[in-house]
Design a protein around this motif. Structure first.
Motif, PDB file in Angstrom:
ATOM      1  N   PHE A 134       7.699   7.282   6.352  1.00  0.00           N
ATOM      2  CA  PHE A 134       6.256   7.052   6.308  1.00  0.00           C
ATOM      3  C   PHE A 134       5.562   7.410   7.615  1.00  0.00           C
ATOM      4  O   PHE A 134       4.386   7.793   7.599  1.00  0.00           O
ATOM      5  N   ASP A 135       6.263   7.331   8.729  1.00  0.00           N
ATOM      6  CA  ASP A 135       5.686   7.808   9.989  1.00  0.00           C
ATOM      7  C   ASP A 135       5.441   9.309   9.909  1.00  0.00           C
ATOM      8  O   ASP A 135       4.388   9.804  10.321  1.00  0.00           O
ATOM      9  N   ALA A 136       6.407  10.032   9.376  1.00  0.00           N
ATOM     10  CA  ALA A 136       6.254  11.485   9.216  1.00  0.00           C
ATOM     11  C   ALA A 136       5.156  11.802   8.216  1.00  0.00           C
ATOM     12  O   ALA A 136       4.382  12.744   8.389  1.00  0.00           O
ATOM     13  N   VAL A 162      -2.304   7.304   3.013  1.00  0.00           N
ATOM     14  CA  VAL A 162      -1.259   6.725   2.170  1.00  0.00           C
ATOM     15  C   VAL A 162      -0.887   5.334   2.657  1.00  0.00           C
ATOM     16  O   VAL A 162      -0.595   5.126   3.836  1.00  0.00           O
ATOM     17  N   ASN A 163      -0.884   4.396   1.732  1.00  0.00           N
ATOM     18  CA  ASN A 163      -0.423   3.037   1.998  1.00  0.00           C
ATOM     19  C   ASN A 163       1.005   2.941   1.474  1.00  0.00           C
ATOM     20  O   ASN A 163       1.231   3.076   0.267  1.00  0.00           O
ATOM     21  N   ARG A 164       1.945   2.712   2.342  1.00  0.00           N
ATOM     22  CA  ARG A 164       3.358   2.710   1.941  1.00  0.00           C
ATOM     23  C   ARG A 164       3.664   1.689   0.855  1.00  0.00           C
ATOM     24  O   ARG A 164       4.590   1.870   0.085  1.00  0.00           O
ATOM     25  N   GLU A 165       2.886   0.630   0.770  1.00  0.00           N
ATOM     26  CA  GLU A 165       3.115  -0.386  -0.262  1.00  0.00           C
ATOM     27  C   GLU A 165       2.709   0.105  -1.652  1.00  0.00           C
ATOM     28  O   GLU A 165       3.155  -0.446  -2.653  1.00  0.00           O
ATOM     29  N   GLU A 173       3.905  14.395  -6.660  1.00  0.00           N
ATOM     30  CA  GLU A 173       3.026  13.984  -7.755  1.00  0.00           C
ATOM     31  C   GLU A 173       2.210  12.750  -7.387  1.00  0.00           C
ATOM     32  O   GLU A 173       1.015  12.688  -7.652  1.00  0.00           O
ATOM     33  N   GLN A 174       2.857  11.768  -6.781  1.00  0.00           N
ATOM     34  CA  GLN A 174       2.158  10.531  -6.418  1.00  0.00           C
ATOM     35  C   GLN A 174       1.053  10.758  -5.406  1.00  0.00           C
ATOM     36  O   GLN A 174      -0.006  10.151  -5.485  1.00  0.00           O
ATOM     37  N   LEU A 175       1.331  11.613  -4.435  1.00  0.00           N
ATOM     38  CA  LEU A 175       0.422  11.773  -3.302  1.00  0.00           C
ATOM     39  C   LEU A 175      -0.331  13.085  -3.317  1.00  0.00           C
ATOM     40  O   LEU A 175      -1.058  13.389  -2.389  1.00  0.00           O
ATOM     41  N   ASP A 176      -0.129  13.858  -4.371  1.00  0.00           N
ATOM     42  CA  ASP A 176      -0.794  15.147  -4.502  1.00  0.00           C
ATOM     43  C   ASP A 176      -0.549  16.041  -3.281  1.00  0.00           C
ATOM     44  O   ASP A 176      -1.461  16.632  -2.726  1.00  0.00           O
TER      45      ASP A 176
END
Length: 82
Positions: free
Chosen positions: A11-13, A21-24, A34-37
């Motif tokens: 998530f740092d990268a 982006v919220n890691r949770e 797909e999730q983050l486009d």
């Protein structure tokens, strides 16, 4: 590397290319592109950041393991990248 350390590194990268982006909110078992486009350049940039953070190259044969957070966590904690 522990699973928590691997997840933090992932998530740092990712924060550099997708700071919103919220890691949770990310499902560890669903394709990140797909999730983050993420487009192919974002994905490549993210993989390069992980490679640089770990000091190891990621061989082409292992790229498929980088589709999900869980895949990357497994890859990083198996000793493939220390």
């Amino acid at each position: 590397m522990t699973r928590l350390q691997a997840r933090d590194l992932i998530f740092d990268a990712l924060a550099d290319i997708a700071p919103e982006v919220n890691r949770e909110d990310v499902d560890d078992d669903v394709d990140l592109t797909e999730q983050l486009d993420l487009d192919s350049m974002d994905y490549l940039t993210w993989m390069i950041a992980i490679s640089e953070a770990t000091g190891r190259d990621i061989p082409q044969r292992d790229v498929a393991r980088f589709l999900t957070v869980e895949g990357v966590v497994g890859y990083l904690t198996e000793g493939v990248i220390a």
